[in-house]
Design an enzyme around this catalytic site. Structure first.
Site, short mmCIF file in Angstrom:
data_model
loop_
_atom_site.label_atom_id
_atom_site.label_comp_id
_atom_site.label_asym_id
_atom_site.label_seq_id
_atom_site.Cartn_x
_atom_site.Cartn_y
_atom_site.Cartn_z
N HIS A 19 0.87 -1.31 0.04
CA HIS A 19 -0.07 0.22 0.01
C HIS A 19 0.81 1.26 -0.05
O HIS A 19 0.08 2.24 -0.29
CB HIS A 19 -0.99 -0.07 1.19
N ASP A 50 -0.30 -7.50 2.16
CA ASP A 50 0.31 -6.00 1.81
C ASP A 50 1.64 -6.25 1.84
O ASP A 50 2.31 -5.95 2.69
CB ASP A 50 -0.33 -5.05 3.04
N SER A 62 4.28 2.84 7.80
CA SER A 62 3.88 1.89 7.19
C SER A 62 5.09 1.35 6.23
O SER A 62 6.02 2.10 5.91
CB SER A 62 2.84 2.26 6.24
#
Length: 622
Positions: A406, A462, A568
């Site tokens: 992502h 992910d 992230s």
């Protein structure tokens, strides 16, 4: 209202005051008398109502009132702002009184519905609303900071921007940013917009229907499926191309490779697959419904007495078995996870003992500054223009970097980066300063995103690989992390065991510009306990898969910590007490807010996807 607001003297009080003035020898009143005269007096609707606090119903429901009069009744700026937003929206409904009362209660919509304060949290097409405080799946431009009086609670429908279609919400469907809700209209037998449920299959599948599942990741599968998830036909296993590709593979001889049917001969945690026509080495996964089987449940219940002794410093040796082909993977695996400034000097960093002791006892918010060289595999994913930190990542060899998919591809946030958009900065400690002679800046040759990455629903799988244009030289500050094998994953990924998250993300959850105290000056580190899967699942409405795990402190544990925006893609690592090496068990993936009670950070399960990593590297590593 009918009378004039200001200083007033009711009949008897005025007469008494006049008599006092006439018979007094003094022109001026004593202070106590003056205060009694200057005290504001309200009109009485009932006996002795003069001495009561402001009555909101009398002031603003029975008659028209001003903001000042509402404030006088509520005696709070915040409460008055909230009430006034509803009152101005309901003003057109002054008569009849019951309609205005219903409008002020907020359970129906008047006009544009800016007054609505009810608990409807489903859009007109049946999509569940996204929490107003959440940034997933959509980044709201409207929130409780930009619209403090709009009552943006939970995921209830509201109309903070006076939309002409009435109350609305951001949705939990990544493909539908926002949508209006069907709200009852005040005083009428109708709704703001009609319900128009979507056809089956188009909505977010939060609770998929149960069907018979395939056990053991399809290793015993004998079906006739022969097409990949992308619709490509499988090559026959006996074809010259497939034979050449499988010649040096460690396939299980018990798995019968029949015709061109999907099979799982190498124990891939992703399940059955096959070779496909195209570039040499092309393969694809096939779509089956697999039974959920936690890795930690397959091979053990955690560490045993031997590991306790290892933690206590008695025995900590175990031969490390390499997994990747160095011809395609590059160098660094044999020496992975042994930090030049710590393990190689027989030194501990200041918080690793907490991790090791947790194995016996069974975005970084509330973190602390990392020591220099503490996380030499940490990578900063950097956007070239405009120049900005995008995400974290991790170095797994001198050629390959691992991150979250992502960070590279997420259409709801307009993310679709190519190799030319990005670079990586390796060996960094400072967030903004260029660290001459320490950090290395590398360009990317190619990005590889997992073909079954599910950005539309729950960020399943992910994960992404990035190949560097040139190998990076290792140093005291640049060193690769290990990827876990099954035994390591099974022994360490236990509820209560702590892992470590590092990153340059926000220090706190905020809607304001990321400046000042909101961002760290150097790399942050926090140790977090792994959470039981049932607790993870119960903490969110989003569907959790076995390609994820969650970590964080529970509300009653007295400690805090979480990853936050900007972290992230970074690593969740654990140190093995068997060989003193650091392993990347997870990738920072998603969470609902930062460090919120009852909410946890979710991480991509690296071991589950390790075979995909191997296949990509074998295919594109040369």
């Amino acid at each position: 209202m009918a009378h004039v607001r200001g200083l007033q003297l009711p009949g008897c009080l005025a007469l008494a005051a006049l008599c006092s003035l006439v018979h007094s020898q003094h022109v001026f009143l004593a202070p106590q008398q003056a205060r009694s005269l200057l005290q504001r007096v309200r009109r009485a609707n009932t006996f002795l109502e003069e001495v009561r606090k402001g009555n909101l119903e009398r002031e603003c429901v029975e008659e028209t009132c001003s903001y000042e009069e509402a404030f006088e009744a509520l005696e709070s700026s915040t409460a008055t702002d909230v009430f006034w937003a509803k009152y101005t929206a309901c003003e057109t409904a002054r008569t009849p009184r019951d309609k205005l009362a219903a409008c002020l209660e907020g359970n129906c919509a008047e006009g544009l519905g800016t007054n609505y304060r009810g608990h409807v949290n489903i859009t007109r097409s049946g999509i569940e609303c996204q929490l107003w405080r959440s940034r997933y799946p959509h980044k709201p431009e409207i929130n409780s900071t930009t619209h403090p009086g709009a009552d943006l609670q939970e995921n209830f429908c509201r109309n903070p921007d006076s939309s002409t279609t009435g109350p609305w919400c951001y949705t939990t469907d990544p493909t539908v940013r926002r949508q209006e809700c069907s709200i009852p209209v005040c005083g009428q037998d109708q709704v703001t917009v009609a319900m128009t449920p979507r056809s089956e299959g188009s909505s977010v599948n939060l609770s998929p229907p149960l069907e018979q599942c395939v056990p053991d990741r399809g290793q015993q599968y004998q079906g006739r499926l022969a097409v990949t998830t992308h619709g490509l036909p499988c090559l026959a296993w006996a074809s010259a191309q497939a034979k050449a590709l499988s010649k040096h593979q460690d396939f299980n001889s018990a798995v019968q490779l029949v015709e061109n049917f999907c099979r799982n001969p190498d124990g891939d945690e992703e399940g059955v697959w096959c070779y496909v026509a195209g570039k040499p080495g092309d393969f694809g996964y096939c779509d089956l419904n697999y039974c959920e089987e936690a890795v930690e449940e397959e091979t053990g219940d955690g560490l045993d007495e031997d590991s306790d002794r290892a933690i206590e410093g008695r025995t900590a040796t175990s031969e490390y078995q390499t997994f990747f082909n160095p011809r395609t993977f590059g160098s660094g695996e044999a020496d992975c996870g042994l930090r030049p400034l710590f393990e190689k000097k027989s030194l501990e960093d200041k918080t690793e003992r907490e991790l090791l002791e947790s194995y016996i006892d069974g975005r970084i918010v509330e973190g602390s500054d990392a020591e220099i060289g503490m996380s030499p595999w940490q990578v900063m994913l950097f956007r070239k223009s405009p120049q900005e930190l995008l995400c974290g990542a991790s170095l797994i060899s001198d050629r390959w970097v691992l991150t979250a998919a992502h960070c590279l591809l997420y259409p709801p946030w307009d993310k679709n980066f190519t190799e030319n958009d990005l670079l990586v900065r390796i060996g960094k400690h400072s967030r903004t300063r260029y660290e001459r002679n320490i950090e290395k800046i590398s360009m990317l040759e190619k990005i590889y995103i997992h073909p079954r990455y599910n950005w539309r629903e729950n960020l399943d799988r992910d994960i992404a690989l990035m190949k560097l244009k040139k190998p990076v030289a290792f140093s005291d500050y640049i060193h690769p992390v290990c990827l876990p094998d099954r035994e390591t994953a099974a022994s360490l990924l236990q509820a209560g065991y702590k892992g470590r998250v590092t990153g340059w993300g926000n220090l706190k959850e905020t809607w304001t510009a990321n400046v000042g105290k909101g961002q760290p000056s150097v790399l942050q580190v926090v140790n977090l306990p792994i959470v039981e899967r049932p607790v993870c699942k119960d903490s969110t409405r989003i569907r959790i898969t076995d390609n994820m795990f969650c970590a964080g402190y529970k509300p009653d544990e007295g400690k805090r910590g979480d990853a936050c925006e900007g972290d992230s893609g970074g690593p969740f690592v654990m140190k093995s007490p068997f060989n003193n090496r650091w392993y990347q068990m997870g990738i920072v993936s998603w969470g609902e807010g930062c460090d919120r009670d009852g909410k946890y950070g979710f991480y991509t399960h690296v071991f589950r996807l390790k075979k995909w990593i191997q296949k990509v590297i074998d295919q594109f590593g040369e």
